[in-house]
Design a protein around this motif. Structure first.
Motif, mmCIF file in Angstrom:
data_model
loop_
_atom_site.group_PDB
_atom_site.id
_atom_site.type_symbol
_atom_site.label_atom_id
_atom_site.label_comp_id
_atom_site.label_asym_id
_atom_site.label_seq_id
_atom_site.Cartn_x
_atom_site.Cartn_y
_atom_site.Cartn_z
ATOM 1 N N LEU A 48 3.118 9.116 4.109
ATOM 2 C CA LEU A 48 2.265 9.007 2.912
ATOM 3 C C LEU A 48 3.156 9.202 1.678
ATOM 4 N N CYS A 49 3.098 8.244 0.755
ATOM 5 C CA CYS A 49 3.909 8.351 -0.466
ATOM 6 C C CYS A 49 2.991 8.709 -1.630
ATOM 7 N N VAL A 50 3.210 9.889 -2.204
ATOM 8 C CA VAL A 50 2.402 10.290 -3.356
ATOM 9 C C VAL A 50 3.332 10.455 -4.555
ATOM 10 N N GLY A 51 2.984 9.753 -5.611
ATOM 11 C CA GLY A 51 3.806 9.853 -6.821
ATOM 12 C C GLY A 51 3.282 8.877 -7.851
ATOM 13 N N GLU A 52 3.632 9.133 -9.100
ATOM 14 C CA GLU A 52 3.123 8.287 -10.187
ATOM 15 C C GLU A 52 3.487 6.819 -9.970
ATOM 16 N N THR A 53 2.689 5.961 -10.581
ATOM 17 C CA THR A 53 2.942 4.524 -10.501
ATOM 18 C C THR A 53 4.333 4.220 -11.089
ATOM 19 N N GLY A 54 5.117 3.458 -10.333
ATOM 20 C CA GLY A 54 6.435 3.032 -10.822
ATOM 21 C C GLY A 54 7.521 4.083 -10.681
ATOM 22 N N ILE A 55 7.259 5.142 -9.896
ATOM 23 C CA ILE A 55 8.247 6.236 -9.775
ATOM 24 C C ILE A 55 9.389 5.859 -8.811
ATOM 25 N N GLY A 56 9.172 4.759 -8.046
ATOM 26 C CA GLY A 56 10.233 4.309 -7.130
ATOM 27 C C GLY A 56 9.894 4.493 -5.664
ATOM 28 N N LYS A 57 8.591 4.518 -5.335
ATOM 29 C CA LYS A 57 8.152 4.752 -3.946
ATOM 30 C C LYS A 57 8.575 3.583 -3.041
ATOM 31 N N SER A 58 8.205 2.372 -3.471
ATOM 32 C CA SER A 58 8.486 1.207 -2.618
ATOM 33 C C SER A 58 9.982 1.000 -2.481
ATOM 34 N N THR A 59 10.721 1.176 -3.560
ATOM 35 C CA THR A 59 12.178 0.980 -3.497
ATOM 36 C C THR A 59 12.784 1.963 -2.498
ATOM 37 N N LEU A 99 5.301 1.633 12.224
ATOM 38 C CA LEU A 99 5.424 2.448 11.013
ATOM 39 C C LEU A 99 4.287 2.121 10.051
ATOM 40 N N THR A 100 3.588 3.165 9.610
ATOM 41 C CA THR A 100 2.552 2.945 8.590
ATOM 42 C C THR A 100 2.980 3.658 7.317
ATOM 43 N N ILE A 101 3.010 2.887 6.231
ATOM 44 C CA ILE A 101 3.321 3.496 4.932
ATOM 45 C C ILE A 101 2.031 3.469 4.123
ATOM 46 N N VAL A 102 1.614 4.662 3.707
ATOM 47 C CA VAL A 102 0.371 4.741 2.927
ATOM 48 C C VAL A 102 0.734 5.083 1.490
ATOM 49 N N ASP A 103 0.338 4.205 0.582
ATOM 50 C CA ASP A 103 0.630 4.414 -0.837
ATOM 51 C C ASP A 103 -0.590 5.006 -1.531
ATOM 52 N N ALA A 104 -0.385 6.042 -2.336
ATOM 53 C CA ALA A 104 -1.504 6.558 -3.146
ATOM 54 C C ALA A 104 -1.475 5.786 -4.466
ATOM 55 N N VAL A 105 -2.176 4.648 -4.471
ATOM 56 C CA VAL A 105 -2.119 3.738 -5.619
ATOM 57 C C VAL A 105 -2.893 4.326 -6.803
ATOM 58 N N GLY A 106 -2.294 4.272 -7.971
ATOM 59 C CA GLY A 106 -2.976 4.729 -9.197
ATOM 60 C C GLY A 106 -2.856 6.221 -9.434
ATOM 61 N N PHE A 107 -2.020 6.905 -8.644
ATOM 62 C CA PHE A 107 -1.909 8.355 -8.784
ATOM 63 C C PHE A 107 -1.304 8.710 -10.149
ATOM 64 N N GLY A 108 -2.004 9.568 -10.872
ATOM 65 C CA GLY A 108 -1.498 10.029 -12.174
ATOM 66 C C GLY A 108 -1.855 9.122 -13.336
ATOM 67 N N ASP A 109 -2.631 8.050 -13.075
ATOM 68 C CA ASP A 109 -2.946 7.115 -14.158
ATOM 69 C C ASP A 109 -4.281 7.376 -14.847
ATOM 70 N N GLN A 110 -5.103 8.270 -14.287
ATOM 71 C CA GLN A 110 -6.420 8.492 -14.881
ATOM 72 C C GLN A 110 -6.324 9.541 -15.994
ATOM 73 N N TYR A 117 -6.532 14.466 -6.293
ATOM 74 C CA TYR A 117 -6.097 14.826 -4.940
ATOM 75 C C TYR A 117 -7.146 14.459 -3.883
ATOM 76 N N ARG A 118 -8.417 14.348 -4.312
ATOM 77 C CA ARG A 118 -9.500 14.225 -3.333
ATOM 78 C C ARG A 118 -9.377 13.001 -2.409
ATOM 79 N N PRO A 119 -9.150 11.773 -2.970
ATOM 80 C CA PRO A 119 -9.041 10.631 -2.048
ATOM 81 C C PRO A 119 -7.913 10.801 -1.034
ATOM 82 N N ILE A 120 -6.862 11.520 -1.422
ATOM 83 C CA ILE A 120 -5.734 11.712 -0.505
ATOM 84 C C ILE A 120 -6.151 12.657 0.624
ATOM 85 N N VAL A 121 -6.804 13.768 0.235
ATOM 86 C CA VAL A 121 -7.282 14.726 1.245
ATOM 87 C C VAL A 121 -8.276 14.033 2.179
#
Ligand code: GTP
Ligand code: MG
Length: 442
Positions: A48-59, A99-110, A117-121
């Motif tokens: 699970l990758c949690v971090g702001e949009t554009g922080i470099g998760k996919s890279t 391998l499953t990569i789960v992205d927390a899309v939109g984290f930190g943008d609201q 945190y709720r949708p992740i939990v």
């Protein structure tokens, strides 16, 4: 099985005796059998990758697995955090990895991040729940079940050099009992070496003072205890991601090129990428899977089963009976259902009574209104009648006056036609009119 039988069987259990073998038997091949079976079965690993949009998760994911997962860029305008799982089949030598990569899309943008945190939990719990449901099935097939439970959460920290944001602390605190968290400082090439050192110390201090439990590389296995202990001291890893290849000397290496120099991803003097890959993939992947099952899933399962009314027996009392627990839970459920039914019935009766009262009140109001209108109408009618009566009388009086005038006129005309001389006529007329005007009209 009766309790006495159980007691008899447990008493029959004696201390095992150690014996030596006369020759080779063959069960020393068990570890090989286990490896062979696991390899045939394949492995699953979920990040699970949690971090702001554009922080470099996919890279970073592309860099870690040395491939291109072709993930879309996220928008900065998501109304809430959304979890996006993507599964890939990878193979290295003869080992298959799902391998499953789960992205927390939109984290930190609201704007309001209270519930970020709720949708992740919820996502993590949903994967545990799916597994539990599979376990509780009568015909379960855990052997080929695609285990989607999250084995590790890579938490991407923005390289501010200051301190953790409250969003980071809150989110990590909410996740730490559900998943193995490995915090990493993303885009570590944007922060100087001395600042990075201070930043790491600050982050660890804040995590400790806020009671956030991050994943500790295990030190109980001798083979890896030393390296894991060293690596624990390097947390959080400061990483740089890049899939771009740059020529350094006569070698092509993955790096980020800047006007003032090259940051090499796999150079330990430049960043901790190699440490992360070593710890995450090469040394502790199996421990992360195990910890997920034996610690995080176990906790979820225990709470869920306790919620359902199951409990273990304490050593001295009767062993826990699934059937009795089920019966007790069923009774509890039925009485709860009855209570709710009764409550709803009562609510319904009260509602009907209230509505009846309201309707009666409305009927009474309407009746009063009708009576009032009726009175007003009668009054109007009476007034109109009076008016009509007056008008009729006036009309009669007028008609009488008219008739009298007409009679006088005809008398006057008649009298005039009898006068021979004009002079006399005028005189008589004058006297005649005066006599007309002296007539009193009734
Ligand atoms: P979303 O999925 O859209 O949230 O973004 P992401 O977190 O997956 O980030 P992504 O990997 O798409 O990278 C965003 C930008 O940051 C790209 O321009 C990358 O080249 C750049 N980037 C990624 N890793 C690093 C890094 O380690 N250092 C620097 N300086 N830039 C990086
Ligand atoms: Mg991405």
């Amino acid at each position: 099985m009766a309790a006495t039988d159980l007691e008899r069987f447990s008493n029959a259990e004696a201390e095992p005796r150690s014996l030596s073998l006369g020759g080779h038997v063959g069960f020393d091949s068990l570890p090989d059998q286990l490896v062979s079976k696991s390899v045939t079965q394949g492995f699953s690993f979920n990040i699970l990758c949690v971090g702001e949009t554009g922080i470099g998760k996919s890279t970073l994911m592309n860099t870690l697995f040395n491939t291109n997962f072709e993930t879309e860029e996220a928008s900065h305008h998501e109304a809430c955090v959304r979890l996006r799982p993507q599964t890939y089949d990878l193979q290295e030598s003869n080992v298959q990895l799902k391998l499953t990569i789960v992205d927390a899309v939109g984290f930190g943008d609201q704007i309001n991040k209270d519930e970020s945190y709720r949708p992740i939990v919820d996502y993590i719990d949903a994967q545990f729940e799916n597994y539990l449901q599979e376990e509780l099935k009568i015909r379960r097939s855990l052997f080929d079940y695609h285990d989607t439970r999250i084995h590790v959460c890579l938490y991407f920290i923005t390289p501010t050099g200051h301190s953790l944001k409250s969003l980071d602390l809150v989110t990590m605190k909410k996740l730490d009992s559900k998943v193995n968290i490995i915090p990493i400082i993303a885009k570590a090439d944007t922060i100087s070496k001395s600042e990075l050192h201070k930043f790491k110390i600050k982050i660890m201090g804040e995590l400790v003072s806020n009671g956030v439990q991050i994943y500790q590389f295990p030190t109980d296995d001798e083979a890896v205890a030393e390296i894991n202990a060293v690596m624990n001291a390097h947390l959080p890893f400061a990483v740089v991601g890049s899939t771009e290849e740059v020529k350094v000397g006569n070698k092509l290496v993955r790096a980020r090129q800047y006007p003032w120099g090259v940051v090499q991803v796999e150079n330990e003097n430049h960043c901790d990428f190699v440490k992360l890959r070593e710890m995450l993939i090469r040394v502790n992947m199996e421990d992360l899977r195990e910890q997920t099952h034996s610690r995080h899933y176990e906790l979820y399962r225990r709470c869920k089963l306790e919620e359902m009314g199951f409990q273990d027996s304490d050593g001295d009392s009767q062993p826990f009976s699934l059937q009795e627990t089920y019966e007790a839970k069923r009774k509890e459920f039925l009485s709860e259902l009855q209570r709710k039914e009764e409550e709803m019935r009562q609510m319904f009766v009260n509602k009907v009574k209230e509505t009846e009262l309201e309707l009666k009140e409305k009927e009474r109001e309407l009746h009063e209104k009708f009576e009032h209108l009726k009175r007003v109408h009668q009054e109007e009618k009476r007034k109109v009648e009076e008016k009509r009566h007056e008008l009729e009388e006036e009309t009669n009086a007028f008609n009488r006056r008219k008739a009298a005038v007409e009679a006088l006129q005809s008398q006057a005309l008649h009298a005039t036609s009898q006068q021979p001389l004009r002079k006399d006529k005028d005189k008589k007329k004058a006297s005649g009119w005066s006599s007309i005007y002296s007539v009193t009209i009734p």
